[in-house]
Design an enzyme around this catalytic site. Structure first.
Site, mmCIF file in Angstrom:
data_model
loop_
_atom_site.group_PDB
_atom_site.id
_atom_site.type_symbol
_atom_site.label_atom_id
_atom_site.label_comp_id
_atom_site.label_asym_id
_atom_site.label_seq_id
_atom_site.Cartn_x
_atom_site.Cartn_y
_atom_site.Cartn_z
ATOM 1 N N SER A 1 -7.586 -2.763 7.999
ATOM 2 C CA SER A 1 -8.468 -3.915 8.054
ATOM 3 C C SER A 1 -9.929 -3.457 8.004
ATOM 4 C CB SER A 1 -8.143 -4.697 9.335
ATOM 5 O OG SER A 1 -8.575 -5.994 9.256
ATOM 6 N N ASP B 1 -0.509 -10.286 2.510
ATOM 7 C CA ASP B 1 -1.711 -10.326 3.341
ATOM 8 C C ASP B 1 -2.856 -10.989 2.590
ATOM 9 O OD1 ASP B 1 -3.824 -9.801 5.039
ATOM 10 O OD2 ASP B 1 -3.952 -7.672 4.510
ATOM 11 N N HIS C 1 -0.414 -7.571 6.573
ATOM 12 C CA HIS C 1 -1.638 -6.832 6.892
ATOM 13 C C HIS C 1 -1.308 -5.436 7.433
ATOM 14 C CE1 HIS C 1 -5.933 -7.004 7.330
ATOM 15 N NE2 HIS C 1 -5.969 -7.007 8.640
#
Ligand SMILES: *[C@@H]1O[C@H](CO)[C@@H](O)[C@H](O)[C@H]1NC(C)=O
Ligand SMILES: *[C@@H]1O[C@H](CO)[C@@H](O)[C@H](O)[C@H]1NC(C)=O
Ligand SMILES: *[C@@H]1O[C@H](CO)[C@@H](O)[C@H](O)[C@H]1NC(C)=O
Ligand SMILES: *[C@@H]1O[C@H](CO)[C@@H](O)[C@H](O)[C@H]1NC(C)=O
Length: 486
Positions: free
Chosen positions: A177, A428, A453
């Site tokens: 991320s 994601d 993710h």
């Protein structure tokens, strides 16, 4: 704020389009047992250490310091040449990322690696000037990705100077991320310190003026569509149904009751907040659509999108649609069955630093965001940068610089970079801003069609789809080759 500006909070983990003036989520610290079927807790033994960092790496006037927390695990390490695996912490308590990055733990034994997880400044316990900093713009001024990367470089120099055997260790950065963005940028900015980086689910191209603002919501919608096309149609219809119901006599109290809300809805703004609360859940669900039960953002079943869509899998309307939606929301907000009523001002993500990310998205990290209401299942809303800016001025007394990330971190031209893996799961929504095509022989993209993710960074699991298993094997091959090369 403008009525049709995005009003929901999404972490990047965090918010791309945050809240400007909407519901500012409380950063509640609810103790939750986050153990899930990836058996981390028992095996993940680390020591917690602190390092005195300069608050300002880029000037010589401010000599203030703060204590940066980092976690270190040396039980797998071969002090005779073993590498350092370094997690570039992102927007939250570092133990959260340590617990959810099982891949590093899984491969540390075969690489004989020293593991280090470094906390990002202004998150967890690593807060310059303490929590009062959040009220003082001059003290928040040092919350930037550049300062965080400098912290990581300085920390590695320190470790190499104090731990015998580390001096010549190759350093490999890992991150997911925003942490993945940092891992990639770390290699780009400090190739002298880090040999290569695994940047998982790192949407580095979301933070630019010309990003497609509707791409994120489109991807959320595609992920739901893969589970159930009828579910998408129902969600598309829900917004209008909420409006219609809210406008009826005693419609607000009807909605309050049907949704089991803790506090009664009193106005159109409250209905917007309810929509925002529903939208947050839908976005998070797409992000954590993992193939096994997990507790990363909330306790959830395997394939939670499919589970959420179950009560919405036939065409519904009116009160039936609302009832189905309430059941659907129970998957994200009440999977444990222990939520007596829903507080729509709280989307319940403990251990993430919401204020810190709110500030970052008001300075460097501006992700244009909108929905069309046609190509996605959300209510139409436009990208309104001036409303966004006004929210930032009001909340933080700062004006965002939407072009800075592109200027600072090379934009779309990564031809001078090397030794970076960009991995993305296509379920994601953040994959929409990621690097999905290899840029060169050593800046490579790995795409995981059935991954959410940064699934690849999580510990291995019996339920892992084949594509994430092969992604991890390929990642290991690259990492081994970086370590071997001079
Ligand atoms: C991570 O795991 C450790 C060990 O079980 C636990 O003490 C800690 O609370 C966890 N952190 C988070 C944020 O879940
Ligand atoms: C619901 O009502 C709001 C105004 O209260 C309006 O902006 C929005 O477009 C409506 N949504 C739909 C789907 O009709
Ligand atoms: C949460 O789930 C439990 C068990 O199914 C249920 O009794 C309770 O009403 C639910 N809470 C809400 C707010 O719907
Ligand atoms: C990309 O950057 C390289 C230098 O790193 C430069 O030679 C090249 O012209 C740039 N390409 C574009 C399309 O701007």
């Amino acid at each position: 704020m403008a009525a049709n500006t995005k009003c929901y909070a999404v972490f990047m983990l965090l918010l791309p389009f945050h809240i400007v003036n909407c519901i500012l989520l409380k950063n509640k610290h609810i103790p939750i047992n986050r153990e899930d079927t990836t058996s981390y807790t028992s095996n993940y033994n680390y020591k917690t250490e602190y390092f005195t960092q300069k608050v300002d790496h880029f000037g010589f006037v401010n000599g203030d310091t703060y204590q940066q927390r980092y976690l270190i695990a040396d039980q797998f390490w071969d002090s005779n040449g073993g590498p350092i695996f370094f997690y570039t912490g992102n927007e939250g308590d570092i133990t959260l990322f340590c617990n959810n990055t099982g891949f590093m733990w899984d491969i540390a034994p075969e690489f004989k690696a020293l593991l280090i997880f470094a906390e990002h400044r202004y998150y967890g316990t690593s807060i310059p000037y303490g929590s009062t900093a959040f009220k003082d713009p001059t003290k928040m001024n040092y919350l930037t990705s550049e300062q965080a990367l400098a912290d990581y470089a300085v920390l590695i120099r320190h470790i190499k100077s104090v731990i015998p055997g580390t001096r010549d260790s190759k350093v490999i950065a890992f991150g997911g991320s925003y942490g993945g963005m940092l891992a990639a940028w770390f290699r780009m900015k400090y190739p002298n310190v880090v040999q290569g980086s695994l940047a998982a689910s790192a949407p580095i191209w979301t933070f630019r003026e010309d990003a497609e603002c509707d791409a994120f919501d489109r991807t959320v919608t595609e992920t739901f569509h893969k589970s159930s096309p009828a579910c998408v149609d129902n969600i598309k219809a829900l917004w209008k149904t909420l409006n219609t119901t809210a406008s009826q006599a005693s419609g607000l109290s009807k909605l309050t009751e049907m949704f089991h809300l803790c506090k009664p809805l009193k106005s159109v703004d409250d209905v917007d907040a309810l929509k925002g609360w529903i939208q947050s859940a839908l976005v998070y669900l797409a992000m954590v659509d993992y193939p096994y039960p997990s507790k990363f953002l909330a306790p959830l079943p395997a394939w939670p999108v499919k589970e959420t869509c179950r009560p919405l899998s036939t065409p519904l309307s009116g009160d039936n649609l609302i009832r189905g939606s309430v059941k659907a929301m129970n998957v994200y907000y009440n999977y444990t069955g222990s939520t007596p009523c829903f507080d729509i001002g709280d989307s319940n993500v403990p251990n993430l630093g919401i204020s810190g990310w709110d500030y970052q998205s008001c300075t460097e990290m501006v992700a244009p965001s909108c929905s069309t209401g046609k190509t996605d299942m959300f209510e139409k809303s436009d990208w309104d940068f001036s409303a966004y800016t006004n929210g930032c001025l009001k909340n933080w007394k700062v004006k965002p610089n939407i072009n800075w990330i592109e200027t600072q971190y090379w934009g779309k031209n990564l031809s001078a970079a090397s030794n970076i893996i960009f991995s993305n799961g296509l379920l994601d929504p953040w994959s929409s801003g990621g690097v999905l095509k290899s840029q060169s022989d050593s800046v490579v993209a790995i795409v995981i069609p059935n991954g959410a993710h940064h699934l690849d960074l999580r510990g291995s699991n019996k339920a892992d789809p084949a594509d994430v298993i092969s992604a991890r094997n390929l990642e290991k091959k690259y990492i081994a080759s970086w370590i071997k090369s001079p």
